[in-house]
Write an enzyme that holds these catalytic residues in place. Structure first.
Site, mmCIF file in Angstrom:
data_model
loop_
_atom_site.group_PDB
_atom_site.id
_atom_site.type_symbol
_atom_site.label_atom_id
_atom_site.label_comp_id
_atom_site.label_asym_id
_atom_site.label_seq_id
_atom_site.Cartn_x
_atom_site.Cartn_y
_atom_site.Cartn_z
ATOM 1 N N CYS A 6 15.408 8.786 -10.684
ATOM 2 C CA CYS A 6 16.426 8.696 -9.640
ATOM 3 C C CYS A 6 15.923 9.278 -8.322
ATOM 4 O O CYS A 6 15.198 10.247 -8.289
ATOM 5 C CB CYS A 6 17.714 9.360 -10.080
ATOM 6 S SG CYS A 6 17.709 11.143 -10.029
ATOM 7 N N CYS A 34 17.156 20.735 -7.788
ATOM 8 C CA CYS A 34 16.146 20.983 -8.826
ATOM 9 C C CYS A 34 14.750 20.682 -8.271
ATOM 10 O O CYS A 34 14.572 19.710 -7.528
ATOM 11 C CB CYS A 34 16.420 20.110 -10.056
ATOM 12 S SG CYS A 34 18.053 20.387 -10.739
ATOM 13 N N GLU A 52 21.403 4.834 -5.180
ATOM 14 C CA GLU A 52 20.751 3.973 -6.168
ATOM 15 C C GLU A 52 21.588 3.792 -7.425
ATOM 16 O O GLU A 52 22.366 4.661 -7.792
ATOM 17 C CB GLU A 52 19.454 4.632 -6.635
ATOM 18 C CG GLU A 52 18.414 4.731 -5.580
ATOM 19 C CD GLU A 52 17.175 5.445 -6.102
ATOM 20 O OE1 GLU A 52 16.375 5.859 -5.265
ATOM 21 O OE2 GLU A 52 17.029 5.598 -7.327
ATOM 22 N N CYS A 82 23.210 2.814 -14.926
ATOM 23 C CA CYS A 82 23.073 4.213 -14.508
ATOM 24 C C CYS A 82 23.557 4.311 -13.058
ATOM 25 O O CYS A 82 23.053 3.604 -12.195
ATOM 26 C CB CYS A 82 21.602 4.601 -14.640
ATOM 27 S SG CYS A 82 21.212 6.209 -13.956
ATOM 28 N N CYS A 120 13.114 17.133 -8.870
ATOM 29 C CA CYS A 120 13.922 15.938 -8.637
ATOM 30 C C CYS A 120 13.908 15.529 -7.163
ATOM 31 O O CYS A 120 14.220 16.334 -6.285
ATOM 32 C CB CYS A 120 15.349 16.207 -9.098
ATOM 33 S SG CYS A 120 16.511 14.896 -8.702
ATOM 34 N N CYS A 176 22.104 15.562 -3.398
ATOM 35 C CA CYS A 176 22.622 16.502 -4.405
ATOM 36 C C CYS A 176 22.416 17.919 -3.895
ATOM 37 O O CYS A 176 21.391 18.221 -3.296
ATOM 38 C CB CYS A 176 21.879 16.295 -5.723
ATOM 39 S SG CYS A 176 22.479 17.344 -7.058
HETATM 40 N N1 SAH Z 1 22.749 15.713 -11.730
HETATM 41 C C1 SAH Z 1 22.894 15.304 -13.082
HETATM 42 C C2 SAH Z 1 22.801 13.807 -13.252
HETATM 43 C C3 SAH Z 1 21.784 13.096 -12.436
HETATM 44 S S1 SAH Z 1 20.096 13.497 -12.707
HETATM 45 C C4 SAH Z 1 21.890 15.996 -13.970
HETATM 46 O O1 SAH Z 1 20.992 16.647 -13.468
HETATM 47 O O2 SAH Z 1 22.060 15.898 -15.177
HETATM 48 C C5 SAH Z 1 19.786 12.559 -14.160
HETATM 49 C C6 SAH Z 1 18.528 12.921 -14.905
HETATM 50 O O3 SAH Z 1 17.348 12.520 -14.163
HETATM 51 C C7 SAH Z 1 18.403 14.415 -15.185
HETATM 52 O O4 SAH Z 1 18.332 14.685 -16.557
HETATM 53 C C8 SAH Z 1 17.131 14.748 -14.457
HETATM 54 O O5 SAH Z 1 16.475 15.762 -15.093
HETATM 55 C C9 SAH Z 1 16.349 13.445 -14.445
HETATM 56 N N2 SAH Z 1 15.253 13.476 -13.469
HETATM 57 C C10 SAH Z 1 15.257 13.954 -12.222
HETATM 58 N N3 SAH Z 1 14.019 13.857 -11.660
HETATM 59 C C11 SAH Z 1 13.216 13.311 -12.603
HETATM 60 C C12 SAH Z 1 11.827 12.979 -12.646
HETATM 61 N N4 SAH Z 1 11.021 13.177 -11.606
HETATM 62 N N5 SAH Z 1 11.341 12.437 -13.789
HETATM 63 C C13 SAH Z 1 12.150 12.220 -14.850
HETATM 64 N N6 SAH Z 1 13.467 12.518 -14.873
HETATM 65 C C14 SAH Z 1 13.988 13.064 -13.763
HETATM 66 FE FE1 SF4 Z 2 20.829 17.077 -8.666
HETATM 67 FE FE2 SF4 Z 2 18.523 15.942 -9.363
HETATM 68 FE FE3 SF4 Z 2 19.124 18.364 -10.260
HETATM 69 FE FE4 SF4 Z 2 20.499 16.221 -11.207
HETATM 70 S S1 SF4 Z 2 18.323 16.633 -11.473
HETATM 71 S S2 SF4 Z 2 21.324 18.205 -10.521
HETATM 72 S S3 SF4 Z 2 20.514 14.960 -9.332
HETATM 73 S S4 SF4 Z 2 18.810 17.828 -8.108
#
Ligand code: SAH
Ligand code: SF4
Length: 354
Positions: A344, A124, A87, A113, A127, A120
């Protein structure tokens, strides 16, 4: 497999083809006119076009799906040559404004973006990208192409100022080589010409790689996805914290060369009842003491089976107020495109289910 022509900086390309000056013309076709076929490079002699076709791939992405939000946000799902999908999002940061006589005050301001991996490894718990596992790294050309195709699809003029954030799918510092190369390609003056200070790399906090990135002196901005102020909670949200704890991240940030006019951004995903209390705000304040920082509060964006909840506006404002009244720069990220599978990984997930 053939390399992609977009994997190369201009100087590298000029060493690969003869005569050298053709590299500049190819760059212009790719990054100013957004062509997607070697045949369209009209000022190149036919034999050279044929040679390029033989030696290189071009335009590694295809638009699979686009969703447009009422606030102007456009979310793209791209299909890669191997059938995987990633994406990218075009964010309209500011609409164009005009003076009363019709003259333009300023044009639209955009941020794109982009993704750097299919999935990944960091995993997390909040996410969707992390939940769907890791498939592969993107190449530099695949990263660059996301911006090129979005500019093409929206008829954005070549010289329009635009920002880039590596905040889509994937962990940029886990694919550092391709990410660094893509950053250099983005900033090529004869190409997209996106200066490094207009690029932001967001990381979940791979401390040793933050130091490595700093040593590369790319000049890009750094964003840290902090999300929690104590290790116990951070480990629950982000298992990577077991390998790189909060202290190691703060130490790495202190070593990072920051552009004089910039600050390190700390992203703080606010989850209702989990990390939205004033005690956390207080701890955050002391953690960032001595760092030229700014905090960006993000509303957790819920999805189907997520166990967490979106905080209410009032607690966001309280959290922000606590920090700003004590001198910290703190903004709230207005969730753009909430109506279009906002965060994302969400559009891709929908596609996989469809
Ligand atoms: N992996 C890197 C960059 C991609 S994620 C990182 O984690 O920084 C980019 C952002 O999207 C991160 O700050 C993450 O916390 C946020 N994100 C992921 N899932 C989300 C959700 N369900 N709602 C809001 N932000 C989210
Ligand atoms: Fe990976 Fe999502 Fe965690 Fe960013 S927020 S490091 S994309 S698992």
């Amino acid at each position: 497999m053939k390399p992609n022509i977009q994997d190369f900086r201009e100087d590298e390309l000029s060493n690969l083809i003869k005569p050298k000056f053709r590299a500049k013309q190819i760059y212009s076709w790719l990054y100013h006119k957004y062509i997607i076929s070697f045949d369209d490079m009209k000022n190149l002699p036919k034999p050279l076009r044929d040679e390029l076709k033989e030696r290189f791939e071009i335009s590694p992405l295809k638009i699979d799906r686009v969703e447009e939000s009422i606030d102007g946000t456009k979310k793209y799902l791209f299909e890669l040559k191997d059938g995987n999908t990633v994406e990218a999002v075009l964010l309209l940061m500011k609409k164009a404004e005009y003076h009363s006589d019709g003259a333009i005050k300023h044009k639209e301001r955009y941020t794109v973006c982009i993704s750097c991996q299919v999935g990944c490894k960091v995993g997390c718990s909040f996410c969707l990208t992390g939940k769907s596992g890791f498939l592969r790294d993107l190449t530099a050309g695949e990263i660059v192409e996301q911006v090129r195709i979005i500019k093409r699809d929206n008829n954005i003029e070549a010289n329009r100022r635009l920002n880039i954030v590596y905040m889509g799918m994937g962990e940029p510092l886990d694919n550092l080589k391709a990410v660094a190369q893509s950053s250099k390609i983005f900033s090529e003056p004869n190409g997209l010409a996106i200066a490094p200070h207009r690029q932001t790399i967001s990381t979940s906090g791979l401390s040793s790689k933050i130091v490595k990135l700093g040593k590369m002196k790319l000049g890009v901005n750094l964003a840290i996805s902090l999300h929690a102020v104590d290790d116990e909670l951070r480990e629950k949200l982000m298992p990577i914290n077991k390998a790189y704890n909060i202290k190691s991240i703060i130490d790495a940030v202190k070593k990072f060369p920051i552009n004089e006019r910039k600050r390190v951004m700390f992203e703080y995903l606010v989850i209702k009842g989990v990390n939205d209390d004033i005690k956390s705000a207080k701890k955050l304040l002391s953690l960032l003491n001595g760092i030229k920082s700014k905090v960006n509060l993000i509303y957790f964006n819920p999805y189907g089976e997520s166990e967490y909840k979106r905080p209410d506006r009032e607690s966001m404002l309280k959290f922000q107020d606590y920090l700003t009244s004590r001198g910290l720069h703190c903004t709230i990220r207005e969730s753009k495109g909430l109506d279009i599978s906002g965060a994302c990984g969400q559009l891709r997930n929908q596609e996989i289910k469809d």
